[in-house]
Write a protein that holds these residues in place. Structure first.
Motif, PDB file in Angstrom:
ATOM      1  N   GLY A 106      17.438 -46.858  41.837  1.00 15.62           N
ATOM      2  CA  GLY A 106      18.803 -47.137  42.270  1.00 15.62           C
ATOM      3  C   GLY A 106      19.752 -46.001  41.954  1.00 15.62           C
ATOM      4  O   GLY A 106      20.642 -45.663  42.755  1.00 15.62           O
ATOM      5  N   LEU A 107      19.576 -45.376  40.781  1.00 13.65           N
ATOM      6  CA  LEU A 107      20.428 -44.238  40.420  1.00 13.65           C
ATOM      7  C   LEU A 107      20.177 -43.050  41.338  1.00 13.65           C
ATOM      8  O   LEU A 107      21.125 -42.377  41.775  1.00 13.65           O
ATOM      9  CB  LEU A 107      20.163 -43.848  38.965  1.00 13.65           C
ATOM     10  N   LEU A 108      18.896 -42.782  41.662  1.00 12.42           N
ATOM     11  CA  LEU A 108      18.602 -41.692  42.595  1.00 12.42           C
ATOM     12  C   LEU A 108      19.200 -41.972  43.973  1.00 12.42           C
ATOM     13  O   LEU A 108      19.687 -41.058  44.650  1.00 12.42           O
ATOM     14  CB  LEU A 108      17.084 -41.499  42.705  1.00 12.42           C
ATOM     15  N   GLY A 109      19.155 -43.226  44.401  1.00 15.26           N
ATOM     16  CA  GLY A 109      19.781 -43.567  45.674  1.00 15.26           C
ATOM     17  C   GLY A 109      21.284 -43.368  45.637  1.00 15.26           C
ATOM     18  O   GLY A 109      21.878 -42.861  46.594  1.00 15.26           O
ATOM     19  N   ALA A 110      21.922 -43.752  44.520  1.00 17.68           N
ATOM     20  CA  ALA A 110      23.374 -43.575  44.411  1.00 17.68           C
ATOM     21  C   ALA A 110      23.745 -42.094  44.364  1.00 17.68           C
ATOM     22  O   ALA A 110      24.783 -41.690  44.888  1.00 17.68           O
ATOM     23  CB  ALA A 110      23.890 -44.286  43.160  1.00 17.68           C
ATOM     24  N   LEU A 111      22.902 -41.275  43.748  1.00 19.47           N
ATOM     25  CA  LEU A 111      23.171 -39.832  43.694  1.00 19.47           C
ATOM     26  C   LEU A 111      22.954 -39.149  45.036  1.00 19.47           C
ATOM     27  O   LEU A 111      23.433 -38.032  45.244  1.00 19.47           O
ATOM     28  CB  LEU A 111      22.268 -39.161  42.647  1.00 19.47           C
ATOM     29  N   TRP A 147       6.562 -55.431  43.547  1.00 18.03           N
ATOM     30  CA  TRP A 147       7.079 -54.373  42.670  1.00 18.03           C
ATOM     31  C   TRP A 147       7.616 -53.193  43.478  1.00 18.03           C
ATOM     32  O   TRP A 147       8.713 -52.691  43.241  1.00 18.03           O
ATOM     33  CB  TRP A 147       5.969 -53.921  41.731  1.00 18.03           C
ATOM     34  N   THR A 148       6.828 -52.749  44.463  1.00 14.97           N
ATOM     35  CA  THR A 148       7.305 -51.638  45.296  1.00 14.97           C
ATOM     36  C   THR A 148       8.516 -52.046  46.127  1.00 14.97           C
ATOM     37  O   THR A 148       9.429 -51.249  46.341  1.00 14.97           O
ATOM     38  CB  THR A 148       6.178 -51.145  46.210  1.00 14.97           C
ATOM     39  N   GLY A 149       8.536 -53.306  46.593  1.00 17.83           N
ATOM     40  CA  GLY A 149       9.706 -53.768  47.339  1.00 17.83           C
ATOM     41  C   GLY A 149      10.957 -53.806  46.484  1.00 17.83           C
ATOM     42  O   GLY A 149      12.057 -53.460  46.948  1.00 17.83           O
ATOM     43  N   LEU A 150      10.801 -54.205  45.210  1.00 21.92           N
ATOM     44  CA  LEU A 150      11.945 -54.217  44.301  1.00 21.92           C
ATOM     45  C   LEU A 150      12.486 -52.807  44.077  1.00 21.92           C
ATOM     46  O   LEU A 150      13.699 -52.574  44.143  1.00 21.92           O
ATOM     47  CB  LEU A 150      11.538 -54.847  42.968  1.00 21.92           C
ATOM     48  N   THR A 151      11.601 -51.866  43.832  1.00 22.01           N
ATOM     49  CA  THR A 151      12.029 -50.481  43.595  1.00 22.01           C
ATOM     50  C   THR A 151      12.676 -49.889  44.844  1.00 22.01           C
ATOM     51  O   THR A 151      13.727 -49.233  44.770  1.00 22.01           O
ATOM     52  CB  THR A 151      10.834 -49.622  43.157  1.00 22.01           C
ATOM     53  N   LEU A 152      12.052 -50.124  45.989  1.00 24.89           N
ATOM     54  CA  LEU A 152      12.609 -49.597  47.240  1.00 24.89           C
ATOM     55  C   LEU A 152      13.968 -50.231  47.537  1.00 24.89           C
ATOM     56  O   LEU A 152      14.913 -49.552  47.954  1.00 24.89           O
ATOM     57  CB  LEU A 152      11.634 -49.871  48.379  1.00 24.89           C
ATOM     58  N   GLY A 153      14.094 -51.531  47.332  1.00 22.88           N
ATOM     59  CA  GLY A 153      15.370 -52.195  47.585  1.00 22.88           C
ATOM     60  C   GLY A 153      16.477 -51.686  46.685  1.00 22.88           C
ATOM     61  O   GLY A 153      17.623 -51.510  47.128  1.00 22.88           O
ATOM     62  N   CYS A 154      16.161 -51.420  45.417  1.00 21.16           N
ATOM     63  CA  CYS A 154      17.173 -50.875  44.509  1.00 21.16           C
ATOM     64  C   CYS A 154      17.625 -49.492  44.970  1.00 21.16           C
ATOM     65  O   CYS A 154      18.823 -49.168  44.918  1.00 21.16           O
ATOM     66  CB  CYS A 154      16.612 -50.806  43.091  1.00 21.16           C
ATOM     67  N   ALA A 155      16.676 -48.650  45.402  1.00 24.62           N
ATOM     68  CA  ALA A 155      17.037 -47.309  45.867  1.00 24.62           C
ATOM     69  C   ALA A 155      17.953 -47.384  47.085  1.00 24.62           C
ATOM     70  O   ALA A 155      18.969 -46.683  47.164  1.00 24.62           O
ATOM     71  CB  ALA A 155      15.774 -46.514  46.187  1.00 24.62           C
ATOM     72  N   VAL A 203      13.944 -40.237  52.441  1.00 26.03           N
ATOM     73  CA  VAL A 203      13.643 -39.488  51.215  1.00 26.03           C
ATOM     74  C   VAL A 203      13.771 -40.382  49.989  1.00 26.03           C
ATOM     75  O   VAL A 203      12.931 -40.333  49.076  1.00 26.03           O
ATOM     76  CB  VAL A 203      14.575 -38.262  51.104  1.00 26.03           C
ATOM     77  N   SER A 204      14.799 -41.228  49.949  1.00 18.91           N
ATOM     78  CA  SER A 204      14.935 -42.122  48.801  1.00 18.91           C
ATOM     79  C   SER A 204      13.808 -43.148  48.753  1.00 18.91           C
ATOM     80  O   SER A 204      13.352 -43.527  47.667  1.00 18.91           O
ATOM     81  CB  SER A 204      16.297 -42.825  48.848  1.00 18.91           C
ATOM     82  N   ALA A 205      13.331 -43.590  49.918  1.00 15.71           N
ATOM     83  CA  ALA A 205      12.204 -44.518  49.936  1.00 15.71           C
ATOM     84  C   ALA A 205      10.948 -43.860  49.389  1.00 15.71           C
ATOM     85  O   ALA A 205      10.213 -44.452  48.588  1.00 15.71           O
ATOM     86  CB  ALA A 205      11.969 -45.021  51.359  1.00 15.71           C
ATOM     87  N   ALA A 206      10.699 -42.615  49.803  1.00 15.62           N
ATOM     88  CA  ALA A 206       9.528 -41.904  49.284  1.00 15.62           C
ATOM     89  C   ALA A 206       9.624 -41.709  47.778  1.00 15.62           C
ATOM     90  O   ALA A 206       8.640 -41.894  47.040  1.00 15.62           O
ATOM     91  CB  ALA A 206       9.389 -40.561  49.998  1.00 15.62           C
ATOM     92  N   ALA A 207      10.815 -41.328  47.298  1.00 18.59           N
ATOM     93  CA  ALA A 207      10.987 -41.130  45.860  1.00 18.59           C
ATOM     94  C   ALA A 207      10.809 -42.436  45.095  1.00 18.59           C
ATOM     95  O   ALA A 207      10.181 -42.468  44.024  1.00 18.59           O
ATOM     96  CB  ALA A 207      12.370 -40.534  45.586  1.00 18.59           C
ATOM     97  N   ALA A 208      11.338 -43.545  45.629  1.00 20.30           N
ATOM     98  CA  ALA A 208      11.228 -44.834  44.947  1.00 20.30           C
ATOM     99  C   ALA A 208       9.780 -45.307  44.889  1.00 20.30           C
ATOM    100  O   ALA A 208       9.302 -45.780  43.841  1.00 20.30           O
ATOM    101  CB  ALA A 208      12.108 -45.866  45.646  1.00 20.30           C
ATOM    102  N   LEU A 209       9.071 -45.201  46.005  1.00 20.72           N
ATOM    103  CA  LEU A 209       7.676 -45.634  46.017  1.00 20.72           C
ATOM    104  C   LEU A 209       6.821 -44.776  45.093  1.00 20.72           C
ATOM    105  O   LEU A 209       5.950 -45.288  44.372  1.00 20.72           O
ATOM    106  CB  LEU A 209       7.134 -45.586  47.447  1.00 20.72           C
TER     107      LEU A 209
END
Length: 598
Positions: free
Chosen positions: A410-415, A488-496, A446-452
């Protein structure tokens, strides 16, 4: 050519508009200066032209509005205020990142660094740049797309005389090659030196639109500045002698203006004449010098004898020929690039986002800290008890709203939306809907790739270390681990994505992170209470019904995937993320289309 027609800003809090019905033009091959005191509305006028602020009126660039220009960064170079950039990014890396946004080859970065005299500092970090180097870098970013128009907001503010002379020479050279230059300034002397035409505004309204010679004759009048403890007496003596000499010789009038205190200004005379008059009458003089004075746009001069004269009279004085001229020995701006460029495809925003995300250590540091925190939490959870396997693998204690990897995503997505709204080189593109949606798509990918990647690496690292430390006594993989992994991956991707969309919507990294934390702390409890109520209907058996109703029969393994997806969607965190993402995406797209010029 730039044509600004009827620019009017939106009034705020019952105050008059900062810019009110402003109309002017800037022709190619000339430097046009928009002159005004601080607060006169110069910056607001430029932002209205670039569709960065709401308002009325239209700005035409070679006869087209900004939304009708296919690639604005190739046709309009912009420098608004300070040059933003990450302090740890190099000058070459910064320009290569922006070149991807402008859709030009990366080699263009080295070309413009040579033009602005920063080729020897290409690998120096932006945090070490001085103000003059920052302005040179800002001009380099404005020249990246080889634009036909330059729009610069007070680029000489705070520069040394040498840097100012270099800047004036560069702009003169650019205009000499046929480019249109619009620059704002608060200094009338600077406007007279650099401008071919000067547009003067005050309180957002047009005061004068003059050629440089007429402007210099009206405002930049040579004068003798005098400081004396007997200023009033000297002023009256000079005015009396000037009137007497004018009646005898019929020469040009001499005007004496009392500036206040011990200062007076004498127009149409010389230091020798003023000094001789003071000597004959025994008046002490502390300062006597010739200078060029700015008489102001509309204020009439007040003579020492009480009479008034119009400062706007072009016959009152001649232009200042002694003013220092800008240096002309500057590198020529390479032109003709735009004619050789092809239209940037969808891969250009992706190149820009990859360079933005990987060009500094911030993202890497966030990912490393998240992996370390997740590893420590996993080891502590495995040592103290036997929590559910998914919480153990992801390092997610019950008292944390999110696991470290999801919070870092989520922080990487916000940045990801950190500075796009402030980069001068990207300012023309902000008013074009397809360009902004293309940039959003690149950021989502890009944020999806980083989150996954972060989600999978954290699972692998935590599992390997826990197994190494505690052996097979700890059960790592639960029943239905495929569903757990998908969740788990859906949670991380959704936060990003939630952090990215919220940061883009509110234009704030902090608010993007707040939106990520609001999902588990605010939205999930509310949805959990709603979903815990008994339902009158159930989705059990939906895969079988879909399979029997379908024309084409799919494999039975697909039923398991549909069932797993339904179980994930039935969780409160899944519903909360889905609703948050849908709302943020809709709001973002709505703001994009509402900001489209009409």
């Amino acid at each position: 050519m730039i044509q600004a027609i009827g620019l009017t800003s939106v009034p705020r809090r019952q105050q008059p508009p900062v810019v009110d019905d402003l109309t002017f033009e800037a022709r190619p091959g000339r430097v046009t200066v928009l002159l005004g005191e601080p607060g006169a509305g110069k910056t607001t006028a430029l932002r209205l032209m670039l569709r960065l602020d709401p308002g009325r009126g239209v700005a035409l660039f070679r006869g087209r509005t900004l939304d009708r220009i296919p690639h604005p960064t190739r046709e309009i170079g912009v420098l608004l205020g300070d040059v933003p950039g990450h302090p740890s990014r190099t000058a070459r890396g910064h320009l290569r990142m922006l070149s991807a946004a402008a859709g030009v080859p990366v080699e263009r970065a080295d070309d413009v660094l040579e033009v602005v005299g920063l080729s020897g500092l290409a690998d120096q970090r932006l945090g070490d740049f001085s103000l003059g180097m920052d302005r040179r870098l800002g001009l380099a970013s404005a020249l990246l797309g080889d634009p036909h128009t330059l729009v610069l907001d007070d680029p000489a503010e705070g520069l040394s005389p040498r840097e100012t002379a270099w800047l004036h020479g560069l702009l003169r050279g650019y205009a000499a090659q046929g480019g249109a230059v619009l620059v704002t300034s608060r200094d009338a002397k600077e406007a007279g030196r650099i401008g071919d035409r000067v547009v003067t505004i005050d309180e957002g309204r047009l005061i004068a639109d003059q050629e440089a010679a007429a402007f210099a004759g009206c405002r930049l009048r040579p004068r003798v500045a005098v400081r004396s403890p007997l200023a009033n007496r000297l002023a009256h003596v000079l005015a009396a002698e000037a009137d007497k000499a004018g009646e005898v010789t019929g020469g040009p009038p001499v005007e004496v203006v009392h500036e206040g205190g011990s200062r007076i200004s004498v127009y149409g005379s010389s230091c020798a004449a003023v000094g001789e008059t003071a000597y004959r009458h025994g008046i002490l003089v502390h300062r006597l010098t010739e200078e060029t004075g700015d008489t102001g746009p509309v204020t009439p001069l007040e003579r020492a004898d009480g009479r008034r004269t119009d400062a706007a009279d072009p016959q009152a004085a001649e232009p200042d020929e002694s003013a220092p001229q800008p240096e002309s020995a500057v590198p020529a701006v390479p032109t003709g690039l735009s004619a050789r460029l092809t239209a940037p495809g969808p891969v250009w925003p992706l190149r820009y986002e990859l360079r933005r995300a990987t060009g500094v250590r911030t993202g890497w540091n966030v990912a490393a800290a998240a992996l370390a925190a997740s590893l420590v939490a996993s080891v502590l959870l495995a040592r103290t008890g036997a929590p559910p396997a998914l919480r153990l693998l992801t390092g997610w204690p019950v008292w944390l709203p999110l696991p470290p990897a999801a919070f870092a995503a989520g922080l990487l997505g916000a940045l990801a939306f950190g500075q796009e709204f402030r980069y001068p080189a990207l300012a023309p593109d902000q008013g074009t809907v397809p360009r902004r949606l293309g940039l959003l798509g690149a950021k989502l990918a890009v944020s999806a790739a980083a989150a996954l990647l972060l989600a999978l690496v954290s699972l692998a690292l935590d599992g390997a270390v826990v197994r190494l430390l505690f052996g097979h006594s700890v059960a790592l993989f639960p029943d239905g681990w495929v569903t757990a992994l998908a969740g788990w991956t859906g949670l991380t991707l959704g936060c990003a994505w939630a952090g990215l969309l919220a940061a883009g919507l509110f234009r704030s990294t902090a608010l993007g992170l707040v939106a990520v934390l609001a999902v588990p702390t605010l939205v999930v409890p509310v949805l959990g209470g709603l979903l815990s109520r008994p339902a009158a209907r159930s989705l059990i058996g939906l895969p079988e019904r879909l399979r029997s109703a379908a024309v084409v029969q799919w494999p039975s393994s697909l039923d398991q995937g549909i069932s797993a997806a339904l179980r994930l969607m039935s969780q409160p965190i899944g519903w909360a993320l889905a609703l948050a993402l849908a709302g943020l995406l809709g709001a973002y797209v709505l703001t994009v289309f509402r900001g489209r010029p009409r």
